[in-house]
Design a protein around this motif. Sequence first.
Motif, PDB file in Angstrom:
ATOM      1  N   LEU A 162       0.797  -1.144  -0.032  1.00 45.91           N
ATOM      2  CA  LEU A 162      -0.056  -0.003  -0.050  1.00 45.91           C
ATOM      3  C   LEU A 162       0.791   1.289  -0.048  1.00 45.91           C
ATOM      4  O   LEU A 162       1.842   1.294   0.704  1.00 45.91           O
ATOM      5  CB  LEU A 162      -0.951   0.047   1.266  1.00 45.91           C
ATOM      6  CG  LEU A 162      -1.779   1.272   1.374  1.00 45.91           C
ATOM      7  CD1 LEU A 162      -2.834   1.463   0.526  1.00 45.91           C
ATOM      8  CD2 LEU A 162      -2.538   1.132   3.024  1.00 45.91           C
ATOM      9  N   GLY A 163       0.673   2.353  -0.841  1.00 44.12           N
ATOM     10  CA  GLY A 163       1.451   3.322  -0.925  1.00 44.12           C
ATOM     11  C   GLY A 163       0.645   4.636  -1.506  1.00 44.12           C
ATOM     12  O   GLY A 163      -0.127   4.575  -2.046  1.00 44.12           O
ATOM     13  N   ARG A 164       1.473   5.498  -1.821  1.00 44.06           N
ATOM     14  CA  ARG A 164       1.060   6.766  -2.512  1.00 44.06           C
ATOM     15  C   ARG A 164      -0.489   7.428  -1.864  1.00 44.06           C
ATOM     16  O   ARG A 164      -1.042   7.971  -2.573  1.00 44.06           O
ATOM     17  CB  ARG A 164       1.155   6.524  -3.822  1.00 44.06           C
ATOM     18  CG  ARG A 164       2.369   6.321  -4.553  1.00 44.06           C
ATOM     19  CD  ARG A 164       3.189   7.470  -4.268  1.00 44.06           C
ATOM     20  NE  ARG A 164       4.339   7.593  -5.335  1.00 44.06           N
ATOM     21  CZ  ARG A 164       5.725   6.953  -5.154  1.00 44.06           C
ATOM     22  NH1 ARG A 164       5.729   6.162  -4.010  1.00 44.06           N
ATOM     23  NH2 ARG A 164       6.491   7.024  -6.123  1.00 44.06           N
TER      24      ARG A 164
ATOM     25  N   VAL B 172      -0.369  -7.546   3.780  1.00 41.82           N
ATOM     26  CA  VAL B 172      -0.180  -6.049   2.994  1.00 41.82           C
ATOM     27  C   VAL B 172       0.898  -5.262   3.791  1.00 41.82           C
ATOM     28  O   VAL B 172       1.111  -5.350   4.953  1.00 41.82           O
ATOM     29  CB  VAL B 172      -1.436  -5.204   3.238  1.00 41.82           C
ATOM     30  CG1 VAL B 172      -1.238  -3.976   2.704  1.00 41.82           C
ATOM     31  CG2 VAL B 172      -2.292  -5.887   2.540  1.00 41.82           C
ATOM     32  N   CYS B 173       1.812  -4.692   3.052  1.00 33.23           N
ATOM     33  CA  CYS B 173       3.082  -4.109   3.550  1.00 33.23           C
ATOM     34  C   CYS B 173       2.860  -2.484   3.300  1.00 33.23           C
ATOM     35  O   CYS B 173       2.127  -2.182   2.372  1.00 33.23           O
ATOM     36  CB  CYS B 173       4.298  -4.482   2.892  1.00 33.23           C
ATOM     37  SG  CYS B 173       5.910  -3.694   3.422  1.00 33.23           S
TER      38      CYS B 173
ATOM     39  N   PHE C   8      -2.323  -1.940  10.952  1.00 35.58           N
ATOM     40  CA  PHE C   8      -0.946  -2.248  10.686  1.00 35.58           C
ATOM     41  C   PHE C   8      -0.104  -2.072  11.907  1.00 35.58           C
ATOM     42  O   PHE C   8      -0.224  -1.303  12.771  1.00 35.58           O
ATOM     43  CB  PHE C   8      -0.440  -0.904   9.685  1.00 35.58           C
ATOM     44  CG  PHE C   8      -1.016  -1.078   8.278  1.00 35.58           C
ATOM     45  CD1 PHE C   8      -0.325  -2.063   7.352  1.00 35.58           C
ATOM     46  CD2 PHE C   8      -2.217  -0.972   7.699  1.00 35.58           C
ATOM     47  CE1 PHE C   8      -0.631  -2.035   5.877  1.00 35.58           C
ATOM     48  CE2 PHE C   8      -2.769  -1.154   6.550  1.00 35.58           C
ATOM     49  CZ  PHE C   8      -1.815  -1.628   5.599  1.00 35.58           C
ATOM     50  N   LYS C   9       0.960  -2.715  11.684  1.00 34.62           N
ATOM     51  CA  LYS C   9       2.051  -2.945  12.888  1.00 34.62           C
ATOM     52  C   LYS C   9       3.398  -2.789  12.162  1.00 34.62           C
ATOM     53  O   LYS C   9       3.892  -3.007  11.219  1.00 34.62           O
ATOM     54  CB  LYS C   9       1.981  -4.345  13.508  1.00 34.62           C
ATOM     55  CG  LYS C   9       0.814  -4.649  14.255  1.00 34.62           C
ATOM     56  CD  LYS C   9       0.727  -5.972  14.862  1.00 34.62           C
ATOM     57  CE  LYS C   9      -0.575  -6.526  15.843  1.00 34.62           C
ATOM     58  NZ  LYS C   9      -0.243  -7.909  16.358  1.00 34.62           N
TER      59      LYS C   9
ATOM     60  N   VAL D  89       9.268   3.740   7.755  1.00 34.16           N
ATOM     61  CA  VAL D  89       9.520   2.541   8.406  1.00 34.16           C
ATOM     62  C   VAL D  89       8.396   1.550   7.952  1.00 34.16           C
ATOM     63  O   VAL D  89       7.489   2.099   7.093  1.00 34.16           O
ATOM     64  CB  VAL D  89       9.171   2.543  10.056  1.00 34.16           C
ATOM     65  CG1 VAL D  89      10.059   3.374  10.795  1.00 34.16           C
ATOM     66  CG2 VAL D  89       7.701   3.063  10.195  1.00 34.16           C
ATOM     67  N   GLY D  90       8.668   0.176   7.939  1.00 35.03           N
ATOM     68  CA  GLY D  90       7.871  -0.740   7.307  1.00 35.03           C
ATOM     69  C   GLY D  90       6.668  -1.233   8.317  1.00 35.03           C
ATOM     70  O   GLY D  90       6.966  -1.143   9.407  1.00 35.03           O
TER      71      GLY D  90
END
Length: 292
Positions: free
Chosen positions: A183-185, A243-244, A260-261, A277-278
């Motif tokens: 997941l991004g942007r 999902v990252c 998310f963790k 961070v991830g």
Amino acid sequence: MGTPFITLLEPTRLDGYERSKPYDQQPAHIPKAFRDAMEVREAVFVGEQETPLDCEYDADDARSCHWVMYASVNHTTEPEERDPRTGEVTKPRRSETRSTPIGTLRVVPFPHPPHPPYGARYVGNVLQEDDNPGGAKTDGSVPGRRRASTMTSVEEERAASALPFGVDRPTTYHDGKEPYVKLGRMAVIREFRGHHIASQLWRAARKWLEDNPAFFNPSVTELGMDQLKAGDAGDIPKWNGLVCCHAQKAVVKFYEKWGFKVDEGMGEWFEEGIPHVGMFLRLPVKEVNPKV
């Protein structure tokens, strides 16, 4: 603001997109939904965060799914005019309502480049060579790092893999092998923040992912078992809900609200000078057979 609506753009060819030009100067054949997504991204990442324009578009855009939220916004086309002596309106204001992009996010399918090295620096998704091998901080915040002169065992295995990337180093929530989507942007126009736009976008993307768990899985027919290095169906890469997110440190709590963790084992790195961070989340998805 009128009732928002969301559009999904599935992976599509973006040949001819010129990364050095803004969204409104792109060729007409570029899908409007993608140009709208870039309008939002440029306003937030380029305009507010001062990311270079030619670093905003990248090679993942064509293979990703993009969600764009629109709102009906009233724009003044001609201002009201009044008689300076009497104050009476001599020409009424004219306006029009347009569907305006106000938020966007994307989901990038596997495979992905390696997890970022600790303290790495990326510009335009490219890992930068170390300009300070001694390890001292170069700008007061970003430590220098030395690029390895020889590949690690993980890098050698990845380079030898038939798929673009193969295995990765294990982290807290990723074993280095399981396929994941990224997941991004995620971006929302400043004037529309505080209206849960990002949460609505994520809900739409999450539901689509849960409803289409096999969408990104590789096809055995197209690639073949040999190219997949799969001895049987159980070896074929498939997405199982992982999902990252490469999150800016400033918005970690925002993603934590969605479940998310932070992956402590992935460490911290810098993209366009911004610390990241991830984070990982596992969605509940139904078991599906390998794609043939």
